[in-house]
Motif scaffolding. Structure first.
Motif, short mmCIF file in Angstrom:
data_model
loop_
_atom_site.label_atom_id
_atom_site.label_comp_id
_atom_site.label_asym_id
_atom_site.label_seq_id
_atom_site.Cartn_x
_atom_site.Cartn_y
_atom_site.Cartn_z
N LEU A 61 0.84 -1.21 0.00
CA LEU A 61 0.00 0.00 0.00
C LEU A 61 0.88 1.25 0.00
CD1 LEU A 61 -3.04 -0.49 2.39
CD2 LEU A 61 -3.05 0.42 0.07
N CYS A 62 1.89 1.24 0.86
CA CYS A 62 2.78 2.40 0.92
C CYS A 62 3.48 2.60 -0.41
CB CYS A 62 3.81 2.22 2.02
SG CYS A 62 3.12 2.38 3.66
N ARG A 63 3.89 1.51 -1.02
CA ARG A 63 4.56 1.62 -2.32
C ARG A 63 3.60 2.22 -3.34
NH1 ARG A 63 9.13 2.56 -3.75
NH2 ARG A 63 8.55 1.91 -5.86
N VAL A 64 2.34 1.75 -3.30
CA VAL A 64 1.35 2.29 -4.25
C VAL A 64 1.23 3.79 -4.06
CG1 VAL A 64 -1.12 2.34 -4.79
CG2 VAL A 64 0.05 0.15 -4.47
N ILE A 65 1.14 4.21 -2.80
CA ILE A 65 0.99 5.65 -2.54
C ILE A 65 2.24 6.40 -3.01
CG2 ILE A 65 0.84 7.36 -0.71
CD1 ILE A 65 -0.82 5.38 0.85
N VAL A 66 3.39 5.86 -2.63
CA VAL A 66 4.63 6.57 -2.90
C VAL A 66 4.89 6.66 -4.39
CG1 VAL A 66 7.11 6.33 -2.66
CG2 VAL A 66 5.67 6.06 -0.68
N ALA A 67 4.51 5.61 -5.10
CA ALA A 67 4.79 5.60 -6.54
C ALA A 67 3.76 6.41 -7.31
CB ALA A 67 4.82 4.16 -7.06
N SER A 68 2.69 6.77 -6.65
CA SER A 68 1.62 7.47 -7.38
C SER A 68 1.92 8.96 -7.44
CB SER A 68 0.30 7.24 -6.65
OG SER A 68 0.31 7.99 -5.47
N ARG A 69 1.01 9.68 -8.05
CA ARG A 69 1.13 11.13 -8.14
C ARG A 69 1.15 11.74 -6.75
NH1 ARG A 69 0.38 15.06 -11.79
NH2 ARG A 69 -0.50 16.95 -10.92
N LEU A 70 0.33 11.16 -5.86
CA LEU A 70 0.29 11.67 -4.48
C LEU A 70 1.68 11.58 -3.84
CD1 LEU A 70 -1.48 12.70 -2.16
CD2 LEU A 70 -1.87 10.34 -1.50
N GLY A 71 2.37 10.48 -4.15
CA GLY A 71 3.72 10.32 -3.61
C GLY A 71 4.65 11.43 -4.06
N ARG A 72 4.45 11.84 -5.32
CA ARG A 72 5.26 12.96 -5.84
C ARG A 72 4.97 14.23 -5.04
NH1 ARG A 72 9.01 11.31 -8.57
NH2 ARG A 72 8.47 9.11 -8.62
N VAL A 73 3.68 14.41 -4.74
CA VAL A 73 3.32 15.61 -3.98
C VAL A 73 3.95 15.54 -2.59
CG1 VAL A 73 1.41 16.97 -3.08
CG2 VAL A 73 1.17 15.81 -5.25
N PHE A 74 3.95 14.34 -1.99
CA PHE A 74 4.61 14.16 -0.70
C PHE A 74 6.02 14.72 -0.75
CE2 PHE A 74 2.37 10.16 1.24
CZ PHE A 74 1.19 10.84 1.21
N VAL A 75 6.75 14.25 -1.75
CA VAL A 75 8.16 14.62 -1.82
C VAL A 75 8.29 16.12 -2.08
CG1 VAL A 75 10.29 14.25 -3.07
CG2 VAL A 75 8.80 12.33 -2.55
N ALA A 76 7.37 16.66 -2.89
CA ALA A 76 7.41 18.10 -3.15
C ALA A 76 7.20 18.86 -1.84
CB ALA A 76 6.32 18.47 -4.15
N VAL A 77 6.26 18.40 -1.04
CA VAL A 77 5.99 19.06 0.24
C VAL A 77 7.21 18.94 1.13
CG1 VAL A 77 4.62 18.94 2.34
CG2 VAL A 77 3.51 18.76 0.12
N ARG A 78 7.85 17.79 1.13
CA ARG A 78 9.01 17.59 1.97
C ARG A 78 10.14 18.53 1.58
NH1 ARG A 78 12.13 12.25 0.76
NH2 ARG A 78 12.89 13.51 -0.95
N ASP A 79 10.36 18.63 0.27
CA ASP A 79 11.55 19.35 -0.17
C ASP A 79 11.33 20.85 -0.29
OD1 ASP A 79 12.87 17.04 -0.14
OD2 ASP A 79 12.88 16.70 -2.30
N ALA A 80 10.13 21.26 -0.59
CA ALA A 80 9.88 22.70 -0.76
C ALA A 80 8.42 22.97 -0.46
CB ALA A 80 10.23 23.13 -2.17
N GLU A 81 8.13 23.07 0.83
CA GLU A 81 6.74 23.17 1.24
C GLU A 81 6.08 24.42 0.67
OE1 GLU A 81 6.05 22.33 5.33
OE2 GLU A 81 4.21 23.49 5.37
N SER A 82 6.79 25.54 0.75
CA SER A 82 6.19 26.79 0.29
C SER A 82 5.89 26.72 -1.21
CB SER A 82 7.11 27.96 0.56
OG SER A 82 7.52 27.93 1.89
N ARG A 83 6.82 26.18 -1.97
CA ARG A 83 6.58 26.10 -3.41
C ARG A 83 5.38 25.24 -3.71
NH1 ARG A 83 12.27 26.11 -6.66
NH2 ARG A 83 13.25 27.44 -5.12
N ALA A 84 5.30 24.09 -3.04
CA ALA A 84 4.16 23.20 -3.27
C ALA A 84 2.87 23.96 -2.97
CB ALA A 84 4.28 21.96 -2.39
N ARG A 85 2.90 24.75 -1.92
CA ARG A 85 1.70 25.50 -1.56
C ARG A 85 1.39 26.55 -2.62
NH1 ARG A 85 2.81 26.68 3.65
NH2 ARG A 85 1.58 24.96 4.45
#
Lengths: 416, 529
Positions: free
Chosen positions: A266-290
């Protein structure tokens, strides 16, 4: 699109961002996004369209399935057979799997979203107590006081009847529902205001630690109706089958392995999905993602709640295998220990968390029985060594070696 | 007559004033020598009639159990505990005497002892020293047998205002208990007792409640109300004091954190263990200076600063330095160090709590009123906390080091460009914060158990205080700590200690979700990054 990590200063960090590569020279010019070493290769896969079952994931699942199958078969061999595993060992392995599941849930939010929860033991504990309540009810009249309705500790405290929140705990299905619901709702209730008011970084960690500390104090109280200091224990059976029987022990172990495998997928599914990309975006540049338009707080909340449910599941599976649950699961040290498991294994890899949990807990079992005085020294040193020398954890070692090898090869190529 | 003073001196040497001039009949002496406590009556009767100091001393020695009879020759003598000189009775001659095995104690029954104490006390009522008189009058409070005539005669001769007030209150108490008292007397007595702090006043007044005379009943109600208000006020003051005391402990433990976390931004989870090191320094100092706990404690305050401060400097140089800009990693690494320090104390010293002595000046009570008294150690720690805070505040705002610390915290590159050695400042700041933690530990050693887990119990609270007060400023920590301490103690009577703590933690968690920057948020450009 190259997986460039964007060097943005972390909230609250005293230094402005500087280009990567300063690590090791003792300077503090570190971009410090989610606290990873910038020199290490990012744990991101290459392309947007990532396969759920990439090679490490497939290898991990294969190993897990093989081990689980082997252990299950060995534990059901007739007594006296050369390869037979004792019930105690199987329970112990099952316990490790539960810790691995908890570590996995921590890695999902820490490794991919940069949310360090120092209170994940709270959700683990809530799941554990829900499952413990069911096991307590299943004792029925077999307790010391023989009261068919009330658990022993309530009889001891002269309680007249079950408190309302114990109602329905004798129903297995309802309990299964609660195992997911209670930690999930708790995470929602805590996470929603926290993420909305943008509590992040260290502040979030400290507050989560306060939450689990408060829960520990609360569960120590006899008036809470959860057995106080002693917790819930003396369980007899589950679904009518004795907890001591080989089938039950093996069954619980297999359930833990299955839960871990499914959670991993399940975690792999989430991480590999588009949502997972958003996760990483939030992690690396929260303001930009916002600014791009993502509702960062909702993303974080969803991940946090899902992670809490996984932690609760781990707790629920942990109790019948260990035979006791007490307020110790809410102790801040337990939660931090799980975090260091993830750090040791390597963040942002999922299988790293599992690896770390297994290594740390096997070491813990060894030290606490053989050299109890050394255990805290070992654990403490582990914290320091992992953060200072192994920022990518054990799972990162092959990558690092590979990277060095490639660099070496490239260098020699140039020279030739 | 120049020879007269010399003669007096000679005479006084011959018969010491302490037990001189005492004449007892042989019958009384025999009654004292008797092995039966019931035989003492003749001696007690004679001594009670004797106004001399010697008689008083003998009675007092009898009550204190310091009067002995020699088994071999039947001599009576007074031998104080620890003394190696005895006073002979009667006669008063002093002689060295150390062999207690030759002696038998002259016992006295409990009922006679109470009576003798009352007689002795009554003698003190007319003592020349006003303080002694006050003590005697105050110990009269429970003496229900205090008779009216005596009090009235005392009142007539008394000039000290406080003693007069006390005597009047005692008279009023007698009057209220007196069934034959007139209405005017009762009214006056009720008015006096309303402002009194006698333990039995409320009970005596309550017996008069609903008196058949409406005027008296009203006066009694009024007096009772006044008494209750005073008692409530004292309880309130006590709660406030305990709150401030708890707050001062919280401030002490978190002020070092306010420097390292608030100003530097370093999460030091080993802060609690630095506090523990400070507490163990007090213990170690007392081991070095046995029998002088006060000196040891005073020396331990700077010593604990040095011990914890150098531990902090070492920590900064070896670990934290390499993790700047990675707060979550700093958190984990320092947590590991806290575990190592705890286990080191367990292994090297002991897993058990160590006993730290409290010096004499720390123990004892300060009596503010009869209902309200403060424990000295808490008062000292409150003062110590304020002193430490003032010291740190002055360091941060009035010294060159403080200026540099703030400059580095606000803008590191510019500070470095201006010639500040930022890494040196880091080490010094961290050592300062750690040293303050050590001093907090020295103070805590007087309040709680000194054991390996000492730091653990404060770490969550300390972080909450700093975050609650607002990271980056010291006064926020002071306010935050005092507010949390007060809130905790105000909640405690209603909910119990454990629940108060849980409620407070929950409230704090909620508060921080609404105002993550705390009470006094940092403003301006420095707050943005």
């Amino acid at each position: 699109m190259a997986p460039e990590r964007i060097a943005a200063p972390e909230r609250g960090s005293p230094t402005p961002a500087e280009p990567a590569g300063a690590r090791g020279s003792g300077q503090r010019a570190v971009p410090a996004v989610r606290g990873r070493s910038p020199a290490a290769p990012p744990a991101l896969p290459e392309a947007m369209s990532e396969r759920v079952l990439n090679r490490p994931a497939a290898v991990f699942l294969g190993c897990l399935a093989a081990t689980a199958l082997g252990v299950a078969v060995c534990s059901l061999l007739p007594a006296g057979a050369p390869l037979r595993l004792d019930g105690y060992v199987v329970s112990l392995l099952g316990k490790y799997l539960c810790f691995a599941l908890l570590a996995l849930s921590i890695d999902l939010i820490w490794g991919y979203l940069g949310i360090l929860s120092l209170g994940h033991g709270a959700f683990f504990g809530l799941g554990a107590y829900v499952s413990g309540m069911h096991l307590m009810r299943e004792i029925g009249g077999r307790g010391v006081y023989g009261n068919p309705e009330l658990p022993d500790f309530m009889v001891f405290l002269n309680w007249e009847r079950l408190p309302w929140y114990w109602r329905g705990s004798d129903n297995m299905l309802f309990t299964c529902l609660l195992v997911a619901l209670v930690p999930g709702l708790a995470a929602f209730a805590f996470g929603r205001p926290a993420f909305r008011s943008r509590v992040s970084g260290v502040y979030f960690s400290i507050i989560t630690q306060a939450v689990t500390f408060a829960l520990m104090l609360a569960f120590f109280r006899n008036e809470m109706g959860f057995g106080g200091n002693n917790g819930l224990t003396d369980f007899k059976s589950l679904l009518g089958v004795s907890l001591q029987s080989d089938y039950m022990i093996t069954g619980l172990f297999c359930a833990s392995a299955l839960a871990l495998g499914l959670a991993f997928i399940l975690c792999r599914v989430i991480v590999a999905s588009r949502l997972g990309r958003v996760f990483v975006a939030v992690r690396d540049a929260e303001s930009r993602a916002r600014f791009i338009g993502y509702r960062v707080e909702n993303v974080k909340l969803a991940a946090f709640v899902f992670s809490a449910v996984l932690a609760g599941l781990a707790g629920a599976l942990y109790v019948p295998q260990v035979g006791i649950v007490n307020p110790g699961v809410f102790a801040p040290l337990f939660s931090v220990e799980m975090v260091v498991c993830v750090a040791l294994g390597g963040r942002g890899r999922l299988y790293g968390a599992v690896l770390g949990a297994l290594v740390v807990n096997i070491a813990k079992t060894f030290f606490t029985t053989a050299l109890p005085d050394v255990w805290l020294f070992f654990l403490g040193a582990l914290f320091v060594v992992v953060t200072l020398l192994l920022p990518d954890g054990l799972a990162g070692i092959p990558d690092r070696l590979g990277g060095r090898l490639r660099a070496l090869r490239a260098k020699s190529g140039v020279e030739i | 007559m120049p020879g007269f003073p010399a003669l007096l001196l000679f005479l006084s040497l011959l018969c010491p004033a302490r037990a001189g001039g005492l004449s007892l009949s042989p019958e009384a002496l025999d009654s004292l020598r008797s092995a039966k406590v019931a035989d003492r009556e003749p001696a007690l009767r004679e001594l009670g009639d004797d106004p001399s100091d010697a008689a008083a001393e003998l009675l007092e020695a009898l009550c204190a159990g310091d009067l002995y009879v020699r088994r071999d020759n039947g001599d009576l003598l007074i031998l104080r505990p620890g003394a190696d000189e005895a006073t002979l009775v009667p006669g008063g001659g002093r002689m060295p005497f150390a062999d207690r095995s030759l002696l038998r104690k002259v016992g006295i029954s409990n009922s006679r002892r109470t009576a003798v104490t009352a007689v002795l006390n009554r003698r003190l009522l007319r003592h020349a020293d006003a303080d002694v008189r006050r003590g005697a009058v105050e110990s009269l409070r429970d003496d229900a047998a205090a008779d009216k005539e005596l009090l009235l005669s005392l009142l007539q001769n008394e000039r000290d205002g406080r003693i007069r007030a006390r005597l009047e209150q005692l008279l009023a108490l007698l009057c209220v208990r007196d069934a034959a008292a007139s209405r005017d007397e009762l009214l006056r007595a009720a008015a006096v007792l309303g402002g009194a702090s006698l333990p039995h006043a409320a009970q005596a007044l309550a017996n008069l409640k609903g008196h058949k005379d409406p005027l008296v009943a009203e006066a009694v109600d009024k007096a009772l109300y006044r008494l209750r208000v005073t008692a409530d006020r004292a309880a309130m003051l006590e709660t406030l004091f305990f709150g401030l005391s708890l707050g001062s402990v919280l401030v002490l433990t978190s002020i070092g954190l306010a420097v390292t976390f608030g100003v530097m931004g370093v999460i030091n989870m080993a802060h609690g263990e630095l506090v523990m090191l400070g507490a163990y320094t007090v213990w170690g100092m007392q081991q070095l200076l046995p029998g002088r706990p006060g000196v040891a404690l005073l020396l331990a305050v700077p010593a604990s600063f040095l011990v914890a401060g150098s531990a902090g400097a070492l920590l900064e140089r070896s670990v934290i330095r390499h993790l700047y800009g990675r707060p979550l990693e700093t958190l984990l690494a320092t947590f590991g160090i806290s575990l190592i320090l705890q286990q080191a104390v367990r292994t090297l010293i002991s897993p058990m709590n160590r006993a730290v002595e409290s010096p004499a000046f720390m123990s004892g009570m300060l009596h503010i009123t009869d209902n309200f008294s403060l424990t000295c150690n808490r008062v000292y720690i409150l003062a110590f906390c304020l002193g430490v805070f003032a010291l740190i505040y002055a360091t941060m705002h009035k010294t060159r080091l403080g200026l540099e610390v703030r400059a580095v915290a606000q803008n590191r590159p510019i500070a470095e460009a201006l010639g500040i050695d930022a890494s040196r400042v880091d080490t010094l700041t961290f050592a300062l914060g750690s040293g303050v933690a050590g001093m907090a530990g020295a103070a805590l050693s007087q309040l709680t158990n000194v054991g390996p887990n000492l730091g653990q119990s404060y770490i969550v609270d300390s972080f909450m205080v700093v975050v609650f007060g607002g990271v980056g400023n010291l006064h926020g920590t002071l306010c935050g700590g005092l507010i949390l301490g007060l809130a905790n103690k105000l909640l405690e009577p209603a909910s119990g200690a454990m629940l108060a703590k849980i409620i407070l933690l929950t409230a704090l968690i909620l508060f921080m979700q609404v105002k993550p920057k705390g009470l006094f948020p940092e403003r301006g450009r420095a707050a943005e990054n």
